[in-house]
Structure formats: C-alpha cells, structure tokens
Design an enzyme around this catalytic site. Structure first.
Site, PDB file in Angstrom:
ATOM      1  N   GLY A  86       0.843  -1.183   0.000  1.00 49.73           N
ATOM      2  CA  GLY A  86       0.000   0.000   0.000  1.00 49.73           C
ATOM      3  C   GLY A  86       0.880   1.234   0.000  1.00 49.73           C
ATOM      4  O   GLY A  86       2.027   1.195  -0.451  1.00 49.73           O
ATOM      5  N   ARG A  87       0.367   2.339   0.529  1.00 49.76           N
ATOM      6  CA  ARG A  87       1.179   3.551   0.622  1.00 49.76           C
ATOM      7  C   ARG A  87       1.933   3.663   1.937  1.00 49.76           C
ATOM      8  O   ARG A  87       2.840   4.474   2.073  1.00 49.76           O
ATOM      9  CB  ARG A  87       0.321   4.799   0.417  1.00 49.76           C
ATOM     10  CG  ARG A  87       0.165   5.154  -1.041  1.00 49.76           C
ATOM     11  CD  ARG A  87      -0.445   6.523  -1.273  1.00 49.76           C
ATOM     12  NE  ARG A  87      -1.721   6.682  -0.597  1.00 49.76           N
ATOM     13  CZ  ARG A  87      -1.926   7.492   0.440  1.00 49.76           C
ATOM     14  NH1 ARG A  87      -0.969   8.223   0.928  1.00 49.76           N
ATOM     15  NH2 ARG A  87      -3.127   7.570   0.987  1.00 49.76           N
ATOM     16  N   GLU A  90       5.906   3.915   2.100  1.00 46.18           N
ATOM     17  CA  GLU A  90       6.644   5.116   1.691  1.00 46.18           C
ATOM     18  C   GLU A  90       6.955   6.031   2.862  1.00 46.18           C
ATOM     19  O   GLU A  90       7.918   6.783   2.815  1.00 46.18           O
ATOM     20  CB  GLU A  90       5.901   5.875   0.588  1.00 46.18           C
ATOM     21  CG  GLU A  90       4.703   6.662   1.046  1.00 46.18           C
ATOM     22  CD  GLU A  90       3.933   7.313  -0.084  1.00 46.18           C
ATOM     23  OE1 GLU A  90       3.349   8.377   0.167  1.00 46.18           O
ATOM     24  OE2 GLU A  90       3.902   6.775  -1.205  1.00 46.18           O
ATOM     25  N   CYS A 116       4.316  -6.412  -2.295  1.00 44.81           N
ATOM     26  CA  CYS A 116       3.966  -5.198  -3.021  1.00 44.81           C
ATOM     27  C   CYS A 116       4.969  -4.070  -2.769  1.00 44.81           C
ATOM     28  O   CYS A 116       6.143  -4.219  -3.051  1.00 44.81           O
ATOM     29  CB  CYS A 116       2.524  -4.800  -2.666  1.00 44.81           C
ATOM     30  SG  CYS A 116       1.732  -3.714  -3.858  1.00 44.81           S
ATOM     31  N   HIS A 117       4.510  -2.962  -2.210  1.00 47.38           N
ATOM     32  CA  HIS A 117       5.363  -1.794  -1.973  1.00 47.38           C
ATOM     33  C   HIS A 117       6.257  -1.935  -0.743  1.00 47.38           C
ATOM     34  O   HIS A 117       6.969  -1.000  -0.391  1.00 47.38           O
ATOM     35  CB  HIS A 117       4.507  -0.535  -1.865  1.00 47.38           C
ATOM     36  CG  HIS A 117       4.018  -0.032  -3.188  1.00 47.38           C
ATOM     37  ND1 HIS A 117       3.014  -0.664  -3.881  1.00 47.38           N
ATOM     38  CD2 HIS A 117       4.397   1.029  -3.937  1.00 47.38           C
ATOM     39  CE1 HIS A 117       2.795  -0.001  -5.007  1.00 47.38           C
ATOM     40  NE2 HIS A 117       3.619   1.025  -5.072  1.00 47.38           N
ATOM     41  N   TYR A 137       5.873  -5.095  -6.283  1.00 46.75           N
ATOM     42  CA  TYR A 137       5.045  -4.477  -7.305  1.00 46.75           C
ATOM     43  C   TYR A 137       5.997  -3.922  -8.367  1.00 46.75           C
ATOM     44  O   TYR A 137       7.021  -3.322  -8.031  1.00 46.75           O
ATOM     45  CB  TYR A 137       4.186  -3.372  -6.680  1.00 46.75           C
ATOM     46  CG  TYR A 137       3.205  -2.771  -7.645  1.00 46.75           C
ATOM     47  CD1 TYR A 137       2.134  -3.514  -8.124  1.00 46.75           C
ATOM     48  CD2 TYR A 137       3.362  -1.461  -8.091  1.00 46.75           C
ATOM     49  CE1 TYR A 137       1.241  -2.967  -9.026  1.00 46.75           C
ATOM     50  CE2 TYR A 137       2.465  -0.910  -8.981  1.00 46.75           C
ATOM     51  CZ  TYR A 137       1.409  -1.665  -9.456  1.00 46.75           C
ATOM     52  OH  TYR A 137       0.526  -1.122 -10.348  1.00 46.75           O
TER      53      TYR A 137
END
Length: 183
Positions: A86-87, A90, A116-117, A137
C-alpha cells in the site's frame, strides 16, 4: 508456546495485504502484533485497476488497530516479520526504529514476508539487501535494484529467509511460503 509474528505498517496500508496475513496467521494459532508509528486505529485502503487509468486507484477501506508503536518493539520477541504494501511503506521507512527492526530479522535469519510496496521499506537497509533476490510491485523494481538486490519477475519469490510477492492477488502463495519458513 505459539510463535509470534510482527507486522509493521501504517495508515494507507493495502487492506487485503494486512487483513489476509493477519487472519491467516491467527488461523494457524500464531500470536500477531501489528506495529505502526503509533498505537491507533489505522485507515486501510483498497487499490484496484479501472479501464480508464494506467495505474491503480485508491479508495478508503476498513480500519484495523495497531497494537503498539515501532519504538516499543523488541524484535527479539518475534519469530517472523510481515511487511504489507500500500502507501504505508513510503512513510514508515522514515521512522528511526524501522531499520533496527528489519536488521534483527535478517541478521537472525528469521522469516520475513514482504509484499507489493514493502520493497520501499526494505530499501532503508540496503547493506542487508545487497545480493538478495526478491520481487515487488513492478513500479518498485527501482527500489529493489537500488539496494544492490536482484529483482525477480516471479509473482512470489523465496530467497533465503525472505518471501516476497508482487501484489494482493499473490497472497495465497505468499502466505503458504511464509508459513513454511516460519515452521
């Protein structure tokens, strides 16, 4: 005594990538702790593709409780680590406690699941990731290679103590591999 799994995440975590591993671990009788920058109810998000866009869209999803904060975590208390995407990756990678948490799991060769991320989080310990192989990802391929690691095109890839997956559709195989390492 059941094994303990730590999940590190934050707001804007991909809903499926936090809930699926969380409940799957609970089904296995594992003790799971969700840690975030602070202990609070986290807002998850749903990422999906639409025909009009070349990238994913984001919508609010369910809430999930973070049991504790990163600063309160002693990684030696845990047998495995899962990092959802997800975000959240970050910005959680900027937390001063995250690198030490990550280092512990890699130095002690404990199972790590990154989907993923999550590659953005792994990038903060590039000296540990150098020479490893993992997937993420596809937009995170630069994060993988910037660490001196090799990006795998596989949907799910296991290399040493690290199980990695590209995105939420890969969760069944990702969790199967993670649980195999944890046993």
């Amino acid at each position: 005594m059941s094994k303990k799994v730590l999940m590190i995440t934050g707001d804007a975590v991909e809903a499926l990538e936090v809930f699926y591993p969380y409940y799957r671990c609970l089904e296995e009788g594992l003790e799971v702790t969700i840690a975030a920058p602070s202990a609070k109810k986290l807002q998850t998000v749903c990422h999906d593709f639409t025909g009009e866009m070349e990238t994913y869209v984001e919508k609010p999803a369910y809430g999930i409780e973070a049991h504790t904060s990163f600063k309160e975590i002693d990684p030696s208390d845990f047998d495995g680590l899962i990092i959802p995407g997800g975000r959240a990756p970050e910005y959680i990678r900027l937390d001063e406690h995250v690198p030490n948490i990550l280092r512990h799991f890699f130095e002690e060769n404990k199972p790590v699941g990154a989907i993923c991320h999550a590659a953005q989080v792994l990038s903060v310990v590039s000296d540990v990731m150098e020479g490893r192989e993992y997937t993420a990802y596809p937009a995170c391929k630069p994060d993988v290679t910037a660490c001196g690691a090799t990006y795998s095109e596989e949907q799910v890839h296991t290399h040493r103590n690290l199980v990695s997956g590209q995105a939420w559709p890969d969760l069944p195989q990702f969790m199967k591999e993670f649980l195999t390492l944890l046993r």
